[in-house]
Scaffold this active site. Structure first.
Site, PDB file in Angstrom:
ATOM      1  N   ASP A   1       0.840  -1.194   0.000  1.00  0.00           N
ATOM      2  CA  ASP A   1       0.000   0.000   0.000  1.00  0.00           C
ATOM      3  C   ASP A   1       0.878   1.247   0.000  1.00  0.00           C
ATOM      4  O   ASP A   1       1.706   1.432   0.894  1.00  0.00           O
ATOM      5  CB  ASP A   1      -0.889  -0.039   1.259  1.00  0.00           C
ATOM      6  CG  ASP A   1      -1.931   1.056   1.253  1.00  0.00           C
ATOM      7  OD1 ASP A   1      -2.018   1.796   0.253  1.00  0.00           O
ATOM      8  OD2 ASP A   1      -2.646   1.169   2.268  1.00  0.00           O
TER       9      ASP A   1
ATOM     10  N   GLU B   1      -2.712   0.372  -4.264  1.00  0.00           N
ATOM     11  CA  GLU B   1      -2.436  -0.838  -3.486  1.00  0.00           C
ATOM     12  C   GLU B   1      -2.621  -2.088  -4.342  1.00  0.00           C
ATOM     13  O   GLU B   1      -3.405  -2.089  -5.279  1.00  0.00           O
ATOM     14  CB  GLU B   1      -3.310  -0.902  -2.237  1.00  0.00           C
ATOM     15  CG  GLU B   1      -4.752  -0.536  -2.453  1.00  0.00           C
ATOM     16  CD  GLU B   1      -5.527  -0.436  -1.135  1.00  0.00           C
ATOM     17  OE1 GLU B   1      -5.824  -1.489  -0.568  1.00  0.00           O
ATOM     18  OE2 GLU B   1      -5.819   0.691  -0.706  1.00  0.00           O
TER      19      GLU B   1
HETATM   20 MG   LIG Z   1      -2.595   4.078   0.286  1.00  0.00          MG
END
Ligand SMILES: [Mg+2]
Length: 419
Positions: free
Chosen positions: A10, A107
């Site tokens: 992420d 992500e």
């Molecule tokens: Mg993020």
């Protein structure tokens, strides 16, 4: 599926990080990316660390953000750049496995199970750390990585510590690391589900794992069962290959207006403007819409949506827009203020599906055929001269930011979901 190695990677504060990459001086000041920085109603879609310190939040409008932080610098989003850099980040992930499944722009899930043996005795955490270092050094932004045996806890892991951190949650770590966390930390645990679980006295992942499945199912239905299974480490959903073509299931476009809109004229104008890019995407994908859905938010961002199936599948802007407008006129009081509208074409089918082909038996079909010719011609002109070259005249309203030739995007929908 025992023994899988799943990573969730992420990007930290993605939009703001990319803006800082573009203009490093922005790192030194409180900065926010706003959908429409010139308007006081423009909505904050991302902010950097300094702006966060002042309490500036995603979803604030420009006016509120400036009240919280007088010296805040607003920047316009660079969506094309966000996409380009996202592709470069995913290219790094693809050096480790082709099972890379982007979950939004910033992500991705990675499944390293089939490729682990290629990395000469390195463990999953070593590889996660290496990917993290490479993204930092080669791209210039930071990511957080969760390492686990399934998607659900990999995602919990990437959220657990940031920025620029790796968190490992293998089976033996779940109770210690994940159980104390709120249910909302889990994949697909929406606001409605978490509120209902709260009513049952279930607030943490651990409490949900220990709860009686029947009870959860009785109160939350299938969604509850899924969450209960997740809490109990039952997630064997595979990570798709990056190269498997994805079936487009719906195409939608939303917009938060420069000011709240009211009344038939403005609503019509907005809906036609939204149907334009939606139908352009349908054509691009070679799809027809079997239904139309409309989502409306009021000034308090309370949202409600309605949908309807079409008698005949279509990619005609006029038909999609008119259907959406009727849906709104029937289900909302369009004289009350509206903050944002999203028009989505659903139940898509392929253009080539025989039952959807145009016939010319009755008057309706003939009118349709004519509209088809008009919109075909428009699509042809746009393909040659660009999207701004031609559009229907019946929508343009600078005051609310509609039909001004700028990109129509819903800053809310595009906002980064972080924190
Ligand atoms: Mg993020």
């Amino acid at each position: 599926m025992a023994g899988r190695i799943i990573l969730h990677c992420d990007c930290n504060g993605y939009y703001a990080s990319v803006e800082e990459l573009l203009r490093p001086e922005l790192k030194q000041v409180p900065m926010a990316v706003a959908g429409d920085p010139k308007s006081r109603h423009g909505v904050i879609v991302a902010k950097n660390a300094l702006a966060k310190k002042f309490g500036v939040q995603t979803g604030d409008n420009v006016y509120t953000a400036r009240q919280k932080c007088r010296d805040i610098v607003f920047v316009t989003p660079h969506h094309d750049l966000y996409h380009q850099i996202s592709q470069r980040v995913n290219a790094i992930y693809l050096d480790y496995t082709d099972l890379v499944d982007p979950f939004g722009i910033d992500e991705s899930f990675l499944d390293l199970t089939p490729t682990m043996h290629l990395f000469h005795g390195k463990g999953p955490k070593d590889i996660a750390d290496e990917i993290r270092r490479r993204v930092r050094e080669e791209i210039g932004i930071t990511i957080s990585v969760g390492v686990s045996f399934c998607r659900v806890f990999a995602k919990v892991g990437s959220d657990y510590k940031k920025p620029d951190a790796t968190t490992v949650i293998m089976r033996e770590d779940v109770a210690r690391v994940a159980y104390p966390l709120p249910v909302s930390a889990m994949l697909y645990a929406g606001r409605k589900s978490t509120e209902r679980l709260e009513m049952l006295g279930i607030t943490t992942i651990g409490a949900l794992a220990r709860a009686k499945k029947d009870l959860v199912v009785r109160f939350l239905g299938a969604a509850g069962e899924q969450l209960w299974r997740y809490a109990n480490s039952m997630d064997d959903e595979p990570v798709r290959s990056y190269y498997t073509p994805r079936e487009v299931k719906s195409v939608g476009r939303g917009m938060t207006f420069r000011r709240d809109i009211y009344g038939a004229d403005e609503v019509r104008c907005a809906i036609f403007a939204l149907a334009d890019p939606v139908c352009a995407s349908l054509r691009h994908e070679g799809k027809l819409a079997g239904g139309v859905s409309v989502q409306v938010k009021d000034p308090n961002f309370k949202s409600r949506s309605k949908q309807v199936l079409l008698k005949k599948p279509t990619h005609l802007q006029k038909e999609v827009a008119e259907t959406a407008y009727e849906l709104m006129a029937k289900n909302w009081n369009i004289n009350l203020p509206i903050r944002s509208i999203t028009v989505t074409c659903i139940d898509l089918c392929d253009e080539a599906t025989p039952n959807s082909q145009m016939t010319m038996f009755d008057e309706v079909d003939q009118r349709r055929e004519k509209q088809e010719k008009i919109e075909d011609a428009m699509a042809g002109i746009r393909a040659k001269m660009g999207r701004g070259a031609i559009r229907f005249g019946y929508y343009r309203n600078e005051e609310i930011g509609v039909g001004d030739g700028k990109r129509h995007g819903d800053p809310q929908a595009e906002a980064e979901e972080e924190e």
